[in-house]
Scaffold this active site. Structure first.
Site, short mmCIF file in Angstrom:
data_model
loop_
_atom_site.label_atom_id
_atom_site.label_comp_id
_atom_site.label_asym_id
_atom_site.label_seq_id
_atom_site.Cartn_x
_atom_site.Cartn_y
_atom_site.Cartn_z
N ASP A 1 0.86 -1.17 0.00
CA ASP A 1 0.00 0.00 0.00
C ASP A 1 0.91 1.24 0.00
O ASP A 1 2.13 1.14 0.12
CB ASP A 1 -0.95 -0.03 1.22
CG ASP A 1 -2.17 0.84 1.00
OD1 ASP A 1 -3.18 0.63 1.67
OD2 ASP A 1 -2.11 1.74 0.12
C1 GLC Z 1 -4.38 4.34 0.00
C2 GLC Z 1 -5.24 3.16 0.40
C3 GLC Z 1 -5.35 2.08 -0.64
C4 GLC Z 1 -5.27 2.72 -2.02
C5 GLC Z 1 -3.90 3.30 -2.19
C6 GLC Z 1 -3.77 4.04 -3.53
O1 GLC Z 1 -3.61 4.77 1.08
O2 GLC Z 1 -4.95 2.52 1.65
O3 GLC Z 1 -6.58 1.38 -0.42
O4 GLC Z 1 -5.51 1.72 -3.00
O5 GLC Z 1 -3.56 4.20 -1.14
O6 GLC Z 1 -4.63 5.13 -3.55
#
Ligand code: GLC
Length: 737
Positions: free
Chosen positions: A268
């Protein structure tokens, strides 16, 4: 649960061979470049990222959806880099792209995998036509905590429902061929246990014991991978001291080992870098190594892999074979998506559904997401033919953006039809008296109440749209108090005094504590954030054109102090029984310590939720009778059929979501007091009755035991069937070895 995750097949082999040929020509930096995902939003991404793309140091971009800008970035990758490897373009397409469908938790109220699949398919068409080819969805985190802002994007508290609907989203996004028009590679997230964050605070520790991890939090991920999800995203969470992004047990032993997953694992956002913040890694190089060795393939936004893996391979700290395997999985995904043959996405240019088709689907989805929670004395449906005027009140009644909810980066609010607009279309502007009453849901300025009371006074009934704006849920937006914010309850008091029937529509991204609302209204519809077509869907339900059938995918707590509260709880050694429950007001001072219920409940709120999992009303009534089993005993390999008769005891046609629950009352691990094992939608005319059948096999009875083997254990099993998780009709059978 089936075991095969990704058996080799011709479609998979061809992309892998293609990828191997590219990998064989790559330098260490180019291999690490494929693992590097960067943010391409903001001004002049080509100017900022172009040199790195041209040098092969970037494999994927996120948060850029302008087709022309994306073509420009892709041209640099394809025509200026040494090997011409195209970029992977990613975006959070969570519940729609330009057309916004209900929040995932709202879609989950439909219990309708076909509908959920259709919404994902439509979203994929719109996104792919824009140049996006990879979405970070479905989110299948089991969510039991309404304080957690991301419950909004979850599919609820139950492993089976989240599994069925998460798999349907994967199928909708990916179709049968990742290179076909209008497809997105899915990325199931957040692996794993993110919804268990302490205190309902996003990103907080998630201390999940292994049995709970395997029996509650992992099944929806397994289902999504079994449905073919091409990738998976690690959670921010610290799982029992080892953050998911550096957790070799989770990513290596379970995901790669037991499940044999050979797709892409992406961290993430900056969660590799956060291994330092968590206190696992001492610096970025260590974080890069821990994440790579745990099983992460792509680095979202930390730059850890691109900056440190090549040098660590040269130094022998990381095997080149590991880097090769990571890069190969990314290249294979690109090949499977058809990027090498069509990097500029010509295949997808016409893939978006028509605006009309997307609009109609959004309305259908919104209708099936609306949960009727209260309807005293048949306050609903309203007879639009007999009504002279309807008052529409409240801060959420005309909010085209807010009704879309969280995670709508590319949502088009001009496609929104609000409750105000929809009512005016249905009744005519002169028959709708509108007064927002409050500027926002958090406002305490009551100066708008007078106009609202006047609107109510001149009308036959009052619809009041309350709740939370989109920003009050979603990522990092958690609440310790889950009551209606602002002066919304006071507004209900003012409307109550008019003596008119009051119908509340709550728009929110989470369950709220509703007792104070329920005592002030005649009817209540929980609308979540129902997307662009929230307005027309509400009119369809309020007018009776559509008979609501939605059921809650999460338990609604009476107070925040009850959390976590979920139907599939453990019995404990001292389960509460109704007659034992005292209320704090009934306790005599000086009562002896053991003078009443020595069991698992709260003195002030008892032990039952405000509304149980699976609950939802209809404009008709469904009665259940005659739960019978095809046998009292079953052997392994047998199928046992549970049959129940459902009668539409009301005066109009309706759909019921019939639910089947089991309990294993004695096993090597204590099992939940109820577990959803089947559900079926049936449409019944007034007075019609039908027998609904559910087949149970030992796979339905299985769980991950102390030895981590998934199997059913011989012994008795309880079965219930009904319209929600408190179903009373009971039967019992025995599984024989
Ligand atoms: C965010 C979220 C994740 C998302 C990623 C890209 O922090 O936790 O669910 O897909 O970043 O936006």
């Amino acid at each position: 649960m089936a075991d095969a995750a990704h058996a080799a097949d011709p479609q998979t082999d061809a992309p892998q061979r293609r990828a191997e040929a590219v990998l064989a020509r790559m330098t260490l930096e180019e291999k690490a470049g494929q693992l590097h995902t960067v943010d391409a939003s903001g001004p002049d991404p080509a100017g900022r990222l172009g040199p790195e793309i041209a040098s092969g140091r970037i494999g994927a971009v996120i948060n850029q959806v302008d087709p022309q800008t994306l073509r420009g970035l892709q041209r640099i990758a394809v025509e200026e880099s040494r090997l011409g490897v195209p970029l992977l373009v990613s975006r959070d397409v969570i519940h729609g792209f330009n057309t916004i469908f209900p929040l995932p938790i709202g879609q989950a109220c439909s219990w309708n995998p076909d509908l959920v699949r259709d919404c994902a398919r439509a979203a994929a068409g719109e996104a792919a036509a824009s140049g996006v080819r990879w979405t970070f969805a479905p989110m299948v985190d089991i969510a039991r905590d309404a304080r957690w802002g991301r419950i909004a994007e979850s599919l609820g508290e139950d492993p089976l429902l989240a599994s069925v609907l998460g798999a349907a989203m994967v199928e909708g996004f990916q179709g049968d061929d990742l290179a076909a028009p209008g497809t997105l590679a899915a990325c199931v997230k957040h692996f794993a246990g993110y919804g268990a964050s302490e205190g309902g605070r996003d990103y907080d520790a998630t201390n999940i014991p292994d049995n709970e991890l395997r029996n509650t939090y992992l099944p929806p991920f397994k289902a999504a991978l079994n449905a073919g999800a091409a990738s998976i995203m690690t959670s921010f969470g610290d799982i029992d001291g080892v953050p998911a992004t550096g957790n070799g047990y989770l990513l290596g032993d379970i995901l790669r080992g037991e499940w044999d997953f050979d797709g892409v694992v992406i961290s993430d956002w900056d969660s590799i870098g956060q291994l330092i913040t968590h206190g696992l890694s001492e610096d970025m190089a260590a974080a890069a190594r821990e994440a790579a060795e745990a099983g992460v393939d792509m680095d979202m936004m930390s730059s850890a892999f691109i900056e440190h893996l090549p040098e660590m391979v040269r130094a022998g700290a990381v095997d080149e074979s590991r880097l090769d395997a990571m890069a190969l999985r990314v290249l294979t995904l690109k090949a499977a998506l058809g990027l090498f043959d069509d990097p500029y996405g010509k295949t997808h240019e016409g893939a978006a559904p028509t605006r009309e088709a997307a609009r109609d689907l959004a309305r259908r989805a919104a209708r099936e997401s609306l949960v009727l929670l209260k309807n005293d004395a048949g306050a609903l449906p309203l007879d639009f033919g007999a009504i002279d005027r309807l008052a529409l009140v409240g801060p959420m009644a005309d909010q085209p953006y807010e009704q879309m909810g969280t995670w709508v980066f590319d949502g088009d609010e001009t496609r929104s039809v609000t409750p105000l607009k929809a009512l005016q279309d249905a009744l005519g502007e002169d028959r709708v008296a509108f007064a927002p009453a409050l500027e926002t849901t958090r406002s305490r300025d009551r100066s708008g109440f007078k106009a609202a009371v006047e609107a109510a006074g001149m009308s036959d009934a009052v619809l009041v749209c309350l709740g939370e704006e989109a920003i009050l849920s979603g990522e990092a937006h958690c609440r310790a108090d889950i009551t209606l914010p602002g002066a919304q309850l006071e507004l209900l008091d003012a409307l109550r005094e008019t003596g008119k029937p009051v119908v509340a529509i709550i728009m929110a991204g989470r369950p709220l504590t509703l007792a104070p609302v329920l005592e002030r209204v005649d009817a209540l519809i929980y609308a979540w954030h129902a997307g662009n077509m929230a307005g027309p869907a509400l009119v369809d339900v309020v007018s009776g054109a559509f008979n609501p059938a939605a059921k809650l995918p999460v338990s609604f707590p009476r107070s925040v102090g009850q959390i976590p509260i979920h139907y599939n709880r453990k019995n404990t050694g001292r389960p509460p029984v109704a007659e034992q429950i005292m209320h704090i007001d009934d306790i005599e001072v000086g009562a002896s310590q053991t003078s009443f219920g020595m069991s698992a409940f709260h003195l002030d709120d008892g032990y039952t939720p405000q509304f149980p999992f699976g609950f939802g009303l209809s404009y008709t009534r469904f009665d259940y009778s005659d739960l019978t089993l095809s046998a009292d005993e079953m052997n392994r390999g047998d199928t046992l059929t549970a049959s129940v008769t459902v009668t539409n005891a009301g005066d109009r046609e309706g759909t019921e979501i019939v639910q089947l629950y089991i309990r294993d009352p004695a096993a090597s691990l204590t099992r939940p007091v109820r577990e959803l094992k089947g559900f079926q939608h049936i449409m019944l005319k007034a007075g019609e009755r039908r027998t609904v059948r559910f087949d149970l096999t030992e796979r339905d009875l299985a769980f991950s035991g102390r030895d981590r083997r998934v199997r059913a254990e011989a012994g008795a099993f309880d079965v219930w069937a009904g319209g929600d998780s408190t179903a009373a009709l009971h039967a019992r059978f025995v599984l024989r070895d």
